[in-house]
Design an enzyme around this catalytic site. Structure first.
Site, short mmCIF file in Angstrom:
data_model
loop_
_atom_site.label_atom_id
_atom_site.label_comp_id
_atom_site.label_asym_id
_atom_site.label_seq_id
_atom_site.Cartn_x
_atom_site.Cartn_y
_atom_site.Cartn_z
CE LYS A 52 27.75 23.22 -7.20
NZ LYS A 52 26.43 23.06 -7.83
CD GLN A 96 24.47 20.10 -9.05
OE1 GLN A 96 25.00 20.63 -8.08
NE2 GLN A 96 24.64 20.56 -10.29
CG ASP A 119 22.15 26.86 -7.00
OD1 ASP A 119 23.33 27.21 -7.18
OD2 ASP A 119 21.76 25.69 -7.11
#
Ligand code: NAP
Length: 288
Positions: A52, A96, A119
């Site tokens: 990412k 994450q 997200d």
């Protein structure tokens, strides 16, 4: 049979994003800035986060990696989240997953400001998605929509079977494909571990999104001729012929299934790169 090449599709979308960044900067706007929080040293998570960060550099975004010890307390992690919420230089951030067992994932997800939740996991964004209101779409389903759209896969009126009902993949995927939009307008069946006779459902499906987290779950006898298959699963299996000692496979038995399909996404190089590109698109949106 066509390969739904997520790597190539993602690269072409990254070029578009890089152009948008240049245009923003020329107009005197800020450079989009994504932060990623990584707790502990989980190998797969580290790989995803690094990918990412690398993707940010490729499109001209700024990125910040916040690495925290695996034994950080939930309260300390919440403080880090609040710091990112309050930092005006950061447009969006992700924590994450999975987090260590002593931390309540949901509490952390709900602490992320919905305006920075790139997200798309915060309940406010999930609710807005269900209602078809502007929001951050969850990255993996959003990436899959892009993969279908950019590869001219028609979804309207098709019977789509989504295998798996997780909050981050299967459930939002089923909602997005059933929406009155394009891609969308599918008739969706959502299957899970309590579903009886999945094979009878999969044999009727024009499109199958496989997100069960079971290696090679979907086999050739479960797929009708001409179906479109999107494989979300990622599994590391030992392979001594590889330098890393492992290779990646999906939820679909690609070698057996591919020849029956109209189009199929591979693992690796399918949904994975599209998930990252969707995160970049959300970050661009967050930058305003
Ligand atoms: P998850 O949270 O473990 O959910 C798996 C789902 O599959 C659950 O709904 C479960 O049903 C269902 N399931 C499990 N075994 C089944 C069976 N035998 N028959 C029918 N349904 C079954 O997984 P996830 O987070 O959605 O991830 C799925 C896979 O995608 C994993 O391999 C993950 O690594 C991968 N993934 C890839 C990306 C990417 O960017 N490429 C992103 C996210 C995830 P119940 O609800 O009844 O338990």
């Amino acid at each position: 049979m066509r390969i739904l090449n997520g790597k190539e599709t993602a690269e072409s979308i990254k070029l578009e994003i890089a152009e948008e960044v240049k245009a923003r900067l020329a107009a005197g706007k800020s450079r989009p800035h994504l932060a990623a929080v990584l707790v502990g040293e989980n190998g797969a998570s580290l790989t995803y986060v690094n990918a990412k960060v690398k993707a940010c550099a490729k499109v001209g975004f700024e990125s910040t990696l916040v690495k925290l010890d695996a034994d950080i307390s939930e309260e300390e992690l919440l403080k880090e989240v609040h710091k990112l919420n309050d930092d005006p230089s950061i447009h969006g951030f992700i924590v994450q997953l999975p987090l260590p067992d002593h931390i309540d994932d949901q509490r952390i997800i709900e602490a992320v400001s919905p305006e920075k939740d790139v997200d798309g996991f915060h309940p406010l964004n999930v609710g807005r998605m269900v209602l078809g209101l502007p929001c951050f779409l969850p990255a993996t389903p959003y990436g899959i929509l892009q993969l279908l759209e950019k590869n001219d896969i028609q979804t309207e009126g098709k019977h789509c079977l989504v295998l798996g009902r997780s909050n981050i993949v299967g459930s939002p995927m089923s909602i997005l494909l059933a929406r009155n939009s394009s891609p969308g307008n599918c008739t969706v069946t959502l299957a899970h571990s309590r579903t009886k006779d999945i094979k009878s459902l999969s044999l009727q499906a024009d499109i199958i999104i496989a997100a069960v987290g079971r290696p090679h779950f979907l086999t050739a006898d479960m797929v009708k001729e001409g179906a479109v298959i999107v494989d979300v699963g990622i599994h590391r299996i030992e392979d001594k012929t590889k330098k890393s000692g492992y290779r990646l496979i999906g939820d679909v038995d690609f070698d057996e299934v591919a020849s029956k399909t109209e189009a199929i996404s591979p693992v690796p190089g399918g949904v994975g790169p599209m998930t990252i590109v969707a995160l970049l698109k959300n970050t661009l949106q967050a930058a305003g």
